[in-house]
Every structure is written in structure tokens, then in C-alpha cells.
Design a protein around this motif. Structure first.
Motif, short mmCIF file in Angstrom:
data_model
loop_
_atom_site.label_atom_id
_atom_site.label_comp_id
_atom_site.label_asym_id
_atom_site.label_seq_id
_atom_site.Cartn_x
_atom_site.Cartn_y
_atom_site.Cartn_z
N GLY A 131 0.67 -1.00 0.06
CA GLY A 131 0.02 -0.12 -0.08
C GLY A 131 0.96 1.26 0.14
N TYR A 132 2.10 1.10 -0.03
CA TYR A 132 3.00 2.28 0.31
C TYR A 132 3.96 2.16 -0.89
N GLY A 133 4.47 3.47 -1.43
CA GLY A 133 5.51 3.50 -2.37
C GLY A 133 5.02 2.50 -3.85
N GLN A 134 5.94 1.82 -4.15
CA GLN A 134 5.99 0.79 -5.24
C GLN A 134 5.45 -0.55 -4.69
N SER A 135 5.51 -0.61 -3.35
CA SER A 135 4.87 -2.11 -3.20
C SER A 135 3.47 -2.26 -3.83
N GLN A 136 3.12 -3.67 -3.77
CA GLN A 136 1.75 -3.74 -4.12
C GLN A 136 0.68 -3.11 -3.29
N PRO A 137 -0.60 -2.62 -4.09
CA PRO A 137 -1.78 -2.28 -3.07
C PRO A 137 -1.95 -3.32 -2.16
N SER A 138 -2.39 -2.69 -0.88
CA SER A 138 -3.04 -3.69 0.13
C SER A 138 -4.43 -3.86 0.10
N ARG A 139 -4.69 -5.18 0.34
CA ARG A 139 -6.04 -5.64 0.12
C ARG A 139 -6.59 -6.10 1.59
N PRO A 140 -7.72 -5.34 2.10
CA PRO A 140 -8.24 -4.15 1.36
C PRO A 140 -7.74 -3.07 1.83
N HIS A 141 -6.67 -2.89 2.78
CA HIS A 141 -5.95 -1.61 3.31
C HIS A 141 -5.06 -2.12 4.36
N PRO A 142 -4.07 -1.16 4.49
CA PRO A 142 -2.93 -1.51 5.46
C PRO A 142 -3.55 -1.73 6.71
N SER A 143 -3.03 -2.50 7.53
CA SER A 143 -3.30 -3.07 8.89
C SER A 143 -2.09 -3.62 9.65
N GLU A 144 -2.41 -3.88 10.78
CA GLU A 144 -1.23 -4.25 11.69
C GLU A 144 -0.70 -5.82 11.24
N GLN A 145 -2.05 -6.41 10.91
CA GLN A 145 -1.64 -7.85 10.52
C GLN A 145 -0.71 -7.83 9.34
N GLN A 146 -1.06 -6.89 8.19
CA GLN A 146 -0.37 -7.00 7.15
C GLN A 146 1.21 -6.52 7.55
N LEU A 147 1.36 -5.31 7.96
CA LEU A 147 2.70 -4.90 8.44
C LEU A 147 3.36 -5.72 9.07
N ARG A 148 2.96 -6.78 9.94
CA ARG A 148 3.73 -7.73 10.41
C ARG A 148 4.30 -8.72 9.60
N GLN A 149 3.38 -9.23 8.76
CA GLN A 149 3.79 -10.04 7.52
C GLN A 149 4.68 -9.42 6.67
N ASP A 150 4.53 -8.26 6.50
CA ASP A 150 5.60 -7.63 5.59
C ASP A 150 7.09 -7.62 6.21
N THR A 151 6.96 -7.66 7.57
CA THR A 151 8.26 -7.16 8.07
C THR A 151 9.08 -8.66 8.24
N GLU A 152 8.14 -9.70 8.40
CA GLU A 152 8.56 -11.08 8.43
C GLU A 152 9.09 -11.48 7.21
N TRP A 153 8.39 -10.97 5.78
CA TRP A 153 9.23 -11.45 4.53
C TRP A 153 10.31 -10.58 4.38
N ALA A 154 10.46 -9.22 4.84
CA ALA A 154 11.69 -8.64 4.70
C ALA A 154 12.92 -9.18 5.69
N LEU A 155 12.55 -9.68 6.78
CA LEU A 155 13.70 -10.58 7.52
C LEU A 155 14.11 -11.85 6.86
N THR A 156 13.12 -12.37 6.29
CA THR A 156 13.59 -13.76 5.56
C THR A 156 14.27 -13.45 4.19
N TRP A 157 13.80 -12.25 3.57
CA TRP A 157 14.80 -12.03 2.48
C TRP A 157 16.33 -11.73 2.94
N LEU A 158 16.56 -10.97 3.98
CA LEU A 158 17.88 -10.84 4.51
C LEU A 158 18.56 -12.19 4.88
#
Length: 310
Positions: A131-158
Motif C-alpha cells: 500500500g506504500y510506495g512501489q509495493s503492491q496495493p494492500s487488500r483491503p487496506h494497510p493493517s497491523e497484521q499486514q505490516l507484521r507479515q511484511d516485516t517477516e518477509w523482509a527479515l526472511t529476504w535478509l
């Protein structure tokens, strides 16, 4: 033609009480429908009271003279990547920082902070949530659950894609991102440490303090909480808390909900009181250097509580 006006059963008598009762029921039904509609609209749109994402990228690390790689990751089953981040490598980096911005804007607003971290010989990976910048749109909108999932994916990428050991990763969260960082670090004790830049003990206040929230059961309709106290009590990795200090309270009590959360941290922690925005405060580099030095010397642990007083 037969005159219906003189037929006894043509127009039955209806009592005024019955008519008033029926009108009252219709009125109550209309009010209930209007209220339920209001609840539905609030449920659909209340997220905008907290999250203010922007899509347009107006600055990049290149504007600060930094080389960086734009990374697309967290692919779906169909191969569509959901998240975008900036990878700023550093030769022989002391640590790698996973940077999580706040609820407003996008990565464009973080360039100065990323540059200040990179100058400390830190590799930096900063992400935009869905939902931010060039990331894909959030469905249905940004939320705490989505942000937590996004950070887990970022940590996994590292740790998986870049093969960076978790013990050399520091999570740095700013604003709402600090609350997310606290949750992430509490769930990953293997991390080197976490930096919480002005976390909020009442992050959802913009939602629940809005006058419209008094018209509906807001706490039933909104699931986001961003609890700070729970993650603080579970932190097992070293933490640096950056908290604002009002000039008028420099010599007075500093007890705030955020400091109450800080007091619950069971392990090695440090707090830095700043009177200006983090990057602009001249004491921030000193606090960061001191804390990073402690991370590099684990055999000389910092006290359970270590305050940098200004």
C-alpha cells in the motif's frame, strides 16, 4: 354505483395508539439502519485515520549520493512480487539494519535517516509496506497484521536470500514502525538488537480519539492495537529506545506511557532522550555509536538500564 363511504367495513377504524406505535417502529428501524450503515462506513474507512500512504517516490538514496539496489520480493504463488525495498550495501558492514518507516508517506521520507545509518558503516535494507510506495496495493487496506507479515518477509529476504545471519541484523523502527519493530524483535530473540525511534504506547489514538469513533463501537470494528507493553516485556535482545524530551521537562519527571513500556523490558536496554527529530539531533550519532559499540562487545554487557541524559 354503491357508495363505499356508507359501508360499515370499508374503512376500519384504526386507533391512534396503533398508528403511533407503527410510526415509532418504522422510525427506530430507520435509525438502526442508518447506524449500521455508519458502522459499515467506519469499518471500511477508519484505517485512514492512522495510515497515510503515498505512492509517488520523490527521493531515493541516489539523491544523497548513495548507491543502492531496488529490490522486489515476497512473491505470490503466481510470481508477482508484493514488496519493494532499497538495499544499501556496506563493505565489511558492522551490522545490517532492517529499517521500518512509520505510518505516513513512503521510503522517500527516509532517505536522510538511511544515509545517516549508512555513514556508520551499516548495511541497510529499508522496505515499503503493502500500500506504500512501489509495493503492491494492500487488500483491503494497510493493517497491523499486514505490516507484521511484511516485516517477516523482509527479515526472511535478509536471512535466506542474502544469507545474512540473524545475529548480525538490527531492526530499526520509526514511529508506528517502532511498534512493529518491537513486535518483530520480541518474536525473534536471535536478532542482534532493535532500535525503537519514538514508539507509541497508544499508537491507535488517532483512530479512537476521533470524534466519529464515539458514534460506533470502534474497538469492536477496528482490530489494530499495536500494543507496546506486551512486546517490551518479551524482548530478549538488546534495545535502544529513542524517546522525545520536552525542553520544559528536562529536569522534571519523564514518566510517560512509553517510558512505562521501557521499564518492562527485562534485559539490556538503553534510552536516549532527544529534543529534536532523531536525525537532526546532534546527540543521536553519539547514542547510536555507544549502543553499536556495546553490540560489538558482547562480553562487556551494558547495564540493565542505561540512560543517555540530555
Amino acid at each position: 354505483m354503491h357508495d363505499l363511504r356508507h359501508s360499515p367495513g370499508a374503512f376500519p377504524n384504526v386507533s391512534a395508539r396503533w398508528l403511533l406505535g407503527a410510526a415509532g417502529i418504522v422510525l427506530l428501524a430507520a435509525i438502526a439502519c442508518a447506524w449500521l450503515t455508519l458502522c459499515l462506513l467506519y469499518w471500511q474507512g477508519s484505517w485512514q485515520l492512522l495510515y497515510h500512504p503515498k505512492a509517488a517516490i520523490t527521493r531515493t538514496p541516489a539523491n544523497a549520493g548513495l548507491a543502492f539496489e531496488q529490490v522486489h520480493f515476497a512473491a505470490t504463488e503466481t510470481g508477482v512480487t508484493q514488496l519493494t525495498g532499497w538495499w544499501l550495501p556496506a563493505p565489511e558492514a558492522r551490522f545490517t539494519v532492517l529499517y521500518l518507516h512509520g505510518a505516513d508517506g513512503n521510503l522517500s521520507e527516509t532517505v536522510d535517516t538511511l544515509a545517516s545509518l549508512h555513514r556508520k558503516n551499516l548495511a541497510v535494507f529499508a522496505i515499503d509496506y503493502r500500500g506504500y510506495g512501489q509495493s503492491q496495493p494492500s487488500r483491503p487496506h494497510p493493517s497491523e497484521q499486514q505490516l507484521r507479515q511484511d516485516t517477516e518477509w523482509a527479515l526472511t529476504w535478509l536471512t535466506v536470500t542474502r544469507n545474512i545471519p540473524a545475529k548480525s541484523i538490527v531492526v530499526f523502527g520509526s514511529g508506528l514502525g517502532a511498534n512493529v519493530a518491537a513486535e518483530l524483535a520480541a518474536d525473534h530473540s536471535e536478532l542482534a538488537g532493535v532500535i525503537l525511534d519514538q514508539p507509541s504506547a497508544d499508537a491507535t489514538e488517532p483512530i479512537f480519539q476521533d470524534p466519529r469513533s464515539r458514534l460506533v463501537p470502534a474497538r469492536l470494528l477496528v482490530s489494530d492495537r499495536y500494543d507496546l507493553f506486551g512486546p517490551a516485556a518479551r524482548l530478549q535482545t538488546r534495545s535502544l529506545w529513542i524517546l522525545p524530551q520536552a525542553k520544559s521537562s528536562a529536569q522534571g519527571s519523564r514518566s510517560t506511557p512509553s517510558t512505562d513500556a521501557y521499564s518492562r523490558v527485562p534485559r539490556q536496554k538503553m534510552v536516549a532522550w532527544l529534543t529534536q527529530p532523531t536525525v537532526a539531533d546532534p546527540h543521536f550519532p553519539e547514542a547510536l555509536n555507544r549502543w553499536l559499540g556495546d553490540l560489538e562487545n558482547p562480553l562487556s554487557p551494558i547495564p540493565a538500564t542505561n540512560q543517555l541524559t540530555r
